[in-house]
Design a protein around this motif. Structure first.
Motif, PDB file in Angstrom:
ATOM      1  N   THR A   1       0.817  -1.281  -0.029  1.00  0.00           N
ATOM      2  CA  THR A   1      -0.047   0.070   0.062  1.00  0.00           C
ATOM      3  C   THR A   1       0.773   1.308  -0.047  1.00  0.00           C
ATOM      4  N   ASN A   2       1.775   1.171   0.547  1.00  0.00           N
ATOM      5  CA  ASN A   2       2.999   2.386   0.459  1.00  0.00           C
ATOM      6  C   ASN A   2       4.264   1.994   0.439  1.00  0.00           C
TER       7      ASN A   2
ATOM      8  N   ASN B   1      -8.086   0.788   6.230  1.00  0.00           N
ATOM      9  CA  ASN B   1      -7.880   1.830   5.358  1.00  0.00           C
ATOM     10  C   ASN B   1      -7.505   3.092   6.043  1.00  0.00           C
TER      11      ASN B   1
ATOM     12  N   ASP C   1      -4.032   2.482   7.191  1.00  0.00           N
ATOM     13  CA  ASP C   1      -2.946   2.793   6.499  1.00  0.00           C
ATOM     14  C   ASP C   1      -2.821   4.280   5.787  1.00  0.00           C
TER      15      ASP C   1
ATOM     16  N   GLN D   1      -0.510   5.909   8.328  1.00  0.00           N
ATOM     17  CA  GLN D   1       0.762   5.290   8.459  1.00  0.00           C
ATOM     18  C   GLN D   1       1.579   6.059   7.179  1.00  0.00           C
ATOM     19  N   LYS D   2       0.851   6.274   6.239  1.00  0.00           N
ATOM     20  CA  LYS D   2       1.585   7.167   4.914  1.00  0.00           C
ATOM     21  C   LYS D   2       1.700   8.543   5.338  1.00  0.00           C
TER      22      LYS D   2
ATOM     23  N   THR E   1       4.750  -0.605   3.505  1.00  0.00           N
ATOM     24  CA  THR E   1       3.493  -1.184   4.125  1.00  0.00           C
ATOM     25  C   THR E   1       2.773  -2.086   3.358  1.00  0.00           C
TER      26      THR E   1
ATOM     27  N   ARG F   1      -1.066  -4.901   3.432  1.00  0.00           N
ATOM     28  CA  ARG F   1      -2.311  -5.215   4.001  1.00  0.00           C
ATOM     29  C   ARG F   1      -2.335  -6.697   3.705  1.00  0.00           C
TER      30      ARG F   1
ATOM     31  N   TYR G   1      -1.833  -6.535   9.088  1.00  0.00           N
ATOM     32  CA  TYR G   1      -0.855  -5.535   8.444  1.00  0.00           C
ATOM     33  C   TYR G   1       0.454  -5.492   8.860  1.00  0.00           C
TER      34      TYR G   1
ATOM     35  N   THR H   1       4.458  -3.445   8.410  1.00  0.00           N
ATOM     36  CA  THR H   1       5.269  -2.245   7.735  1.00  0.00           C
ATOM     37  C   THR H   1       6.926  -3.014   7.885  1.00  0.00           C
TER      38      THR H   1
END
Length: 265
Positions: free
Chosen positions: A133-134, A159, A162, A165-166, A189, A191, A204, A206
Motif C-alpha cells: 500500500t505504501n 484503510n 494505512d 501510516q502514509k 507497508t 495489508r 498488516y 510495515t
C-alpha cells in the motif's frame, strides 16, 4: 496443482515495489538442511523466478533468513512479487511454464539430478498473500540487505490506519532518509489479503530496510530530528497499542524486477 503448491511453499522485500500483490512463504527448516535448500534456490528456483519475471508473470523474488528470535518460529521466508490480479490468478500456470522451460534447458543427466535434489520436504508452515500500500526509498540507494518486519493486528478501519501510516510516518521517514538523518533506506507497508479470520494474529505489516545489520540493530537519528505528531493515534489502532511482533530478516538472494539475480552479503 502439486507444482503450484511446491512453488508457494518452497518459494513464497531487487525487490519490486509496485503497489501490487506479493506472497510471503514461511518455512521452519532444520539447521542441517538449510544449506541444501539454499543451493536448490540458488541454482534452480531462482532461475524459475527469473524466467517468470522476464515474461512479465512476476515482479520479484527473494529468499530470507531470520536473524535471532525464537527457535520455534519460521527461520526462512520467501518473497514472490506477483504484481496485478491477473498474475495472481494465473500464478500456477506461469510457474509450471517457467519450471518446464528451465528444466528443458538442462542436459538430461543434470536435469535428473536436479529433480532429485529439489524433491525434498519444503517444511512450509504458513503462506500469506499481501497487497503493498505504501513504499518510500532513500534517493540514490540501490537496495538493502536486511529488513525488519513489524507485524500488527489493526483494529477498526484498516484503510484509515494505512492512511495514517502514509501521512504521518511515511512522510516523516521519506524526509529523514533523504536528509541522511538515520540509517534506514526503505520503508513500506502492506495489508494481508489472505488468509483471514480470528486464527491469525496480524493483518498488516510495515517493513524497514537497512544496508547493514549494524544499521538495523542500532538505527541512528539526528539529534535535531523532530518526530511527527499523531503517532499515538497510530498506536491506538493496533491491538495492545503496539506491533504484535518485530522480526529481523537477512536477504540471502534475490531477483529484481529486471530479472537480475543477486547474492546478498
Amino acid at each position: 496443482m502439486k507444482k503450484l503448491f511446491t512453488f508457494l511453499t518452497l518459494l513464497s522485500v531487487s525487490l519490486s515495489f509496485s503497489q501490487g500483490y506479493y506472497i510471503q512463504g514461511y518455512r521452519m527448516i532444520p539447521q542441517d538442511e538449510i544449506q541444501t535448500h539454499i543451493e536448490n534456490e540458488r541454482y534452480f528456483h531462482s532461475k524459475v523466478a527469473q524466467s517468470m519475471i522476464k515474461d512479465g508473470k512476476a515482479t520479484g523474488w527473494a529468499m530470507l533468513q531470520r536473524q535471532g528470535g525464537s527457535s520455534n518460529e519460521p527461520n526462512i521466508m520467501f518473497y514472490v512479487g506477483v504484481g496485478d490480479k491477473s498474475n495472481l490468478e494465473n500464478l500456477g500456470v506461469a510457474y509450471n511454464s517457467a519450471y518446464k522451460k528451465v528444466m528443458s534447458s538442462m542436459d538430461e543427466g543434470i536435469a535428473t539430478f536436479v529433480k532429485r535434489a529439489i524433491n525434498i520436504d519444503g517444511h512450509g508452515v504458513f503462506n500469506t498473500t499481501l497487497q503493498r500500500t505504501n513504499r518510500e526509498m532513500k534517493n540514490n540507494v540501490d537496495g538493502f540487505n536486511f529488513i525488519k518486519i513489524n507485524y500488527a493486528n489493526v483494529k477498526g478501519n484498516i484503510n484509515e490506519f494505512d492512511k495514517l501510516q502514509k501521512d504521518i510516518w511515511g512522510n516523516f521517514v521519506k524526509k529523514e532518509m533523504n536528509r541522511n538523518n538515520g540509517s534506514q533506506v526503505m520503508w513500506s507497508t502492506a495489508r494481508k489479503v489472505t488468509p483471514n479470520g480470528n486464527g491469525y494474529n496480524w493483518n498488516y505489516i510495515t517493513v524497514d530496510g537497512y544496508e547493514t545489520y549494524e544499521d538495523l540493530i542500532a538505527p541512528e537519528w539526528s539529534s535535531n530530528t523532530k518526530f511527527p505528531q499523531g503517532l499515538d493515534k497510530i498506536n491506538s489502532m493496533m491491538d495492545g497499542g503496539t506491533f504484535y511482533k518485530q522480526v529481523v530478516w537477512k536477504i540471502l538472494m534475490s531477483v529484481n524486477s529486471k530479472g537480475e539475480f543477486k547474492v546478498h552479503n
